[in-house]
Design an enzyme around this catalytic site. Sequence first.
Site, PDB file in Angstrom:
ATOM      1  N   LYS A  13      -2.101  -1.527  -3.731  1.00  0.00           N
ATOM      2  CA  LYS A  13      -2.958  -0.348  -3.699  1.00  0.00           C
ATOM      3  C   LYS A  13      -2.104   0.915  -3.802  1.00  0.00           C
ATOM      4  O   LYS A  13      -1.115   1.033  -3.067  1.00  0.00           O
ATOM      5  CB  LYS A  13      -3.771  -0.339  -2.392  1.00  0.00           C
ATOM      6  N   LYS A  47       0.856  -1.182   0.000  1.00  0.00           N
ATOM      7  CA  LYS A  47       0.000   0.000   0.000  1.00  0.00           C
ATOM      8  C   LYS A  47       0.892   1.230   0.000  1.00  0.00           C
ATOM      9  O   LYS A  47       1.666   1.459   0.931  1.00  0.00           O
ATOM     10  CB  LYS A  47      -0.914   0.012   1.224  1.00  0.00           C
TER      11      LYS A  47
END
Length: 339
Positions: free
Chosen positions: A257, A202
């Site tokens: 992400k 992320k």
Amino acid sequence: MTLSQSFPARRLRRLRKHDFSRRLVQENQLTVNDLIYPMFVVEGTNRREAIPSMPGIERLSLDLLEIEVKELAALGIPAVAIFPVTPSEIKTEMAEEAYNENGLAQRAVMCIKETCPELGVITDVALDPFTTHGQDGIIDNEGYVLNDITTEILVKQALSHAQAGADIVAPSDMMDGRIGAIREALENAGFINTQIMAYSAKYASSYYGPFRDAVGSAGNLKGANKSTYQMDPANSDEAIHEVALDIQEGADMVMVKPGMPYLDIVRRVKSELKVPTFAYQVSGEYAMHKAAIDNGWLKERECVLESLLCFKRAGANGILTYFAKQVAQWLKEDQNNKL
């Protein structure tokens, strides 16, 4: 006799000539089984709130959530991801509401499992919706997020989600060692089949703005960033290390992400580690598509489907996308037209 592999013996356009041959040699395909629908939930009854920066996406109270998930299940969507909108008056520095057994996220899980037990439920394990400062963990006097005490609270949060009936807990906080701690706690508590989807790669991205508006954490964050725990967008090798560590600690699947700006990371994770790999088409990506579509600059159906097919080509097993419901409807229409 050996045939030449150069033009004209080799005409790559031959296979593109007809619809049937294009279909026969298509390397990747998008189906409803690839879709996970992120949903925002709020307190109250018969409450539906538009999110200005995410046209078409709404915050729903649990009674309306119940109706919505029935539609999603009927469309064949395998799973939803739940994100609670926490009232400001119950946000604290220590994020106690995160593991309240009667909290909004926990009640949302119970609501969905009672309504559509076959629908997979994924919960966000992170503290930013519950902290007064909007960070994903507990901070010291300088505002630095403390790893280990944050992990202790994340474990409590994950256990409360499992107890509520969550099928998958998804730590999105990026603390070191939290996957191992959560896995151990789940095992010790008897939740041996509760899956962990680790947000392993992320990034500290600028594409999250509309999401923070949606859950109400942007105002708490007050311009601060999350660069001391989320990954540097410049790094690729580090992502592989993060994913490998999370798998070693007990993650069942991993997440990259954001999505489209980081498809190279999806490809590397899938090629090098060969683990179940998911990607998140985040709020900023959704907002950009919608803005261009609403202005008539892009064709909606064609561009949305192309964007998601790109995830599959990169190697994603599944995609979290705010377009999931609409895409599932399109795919169902296409299937019905073929019958």
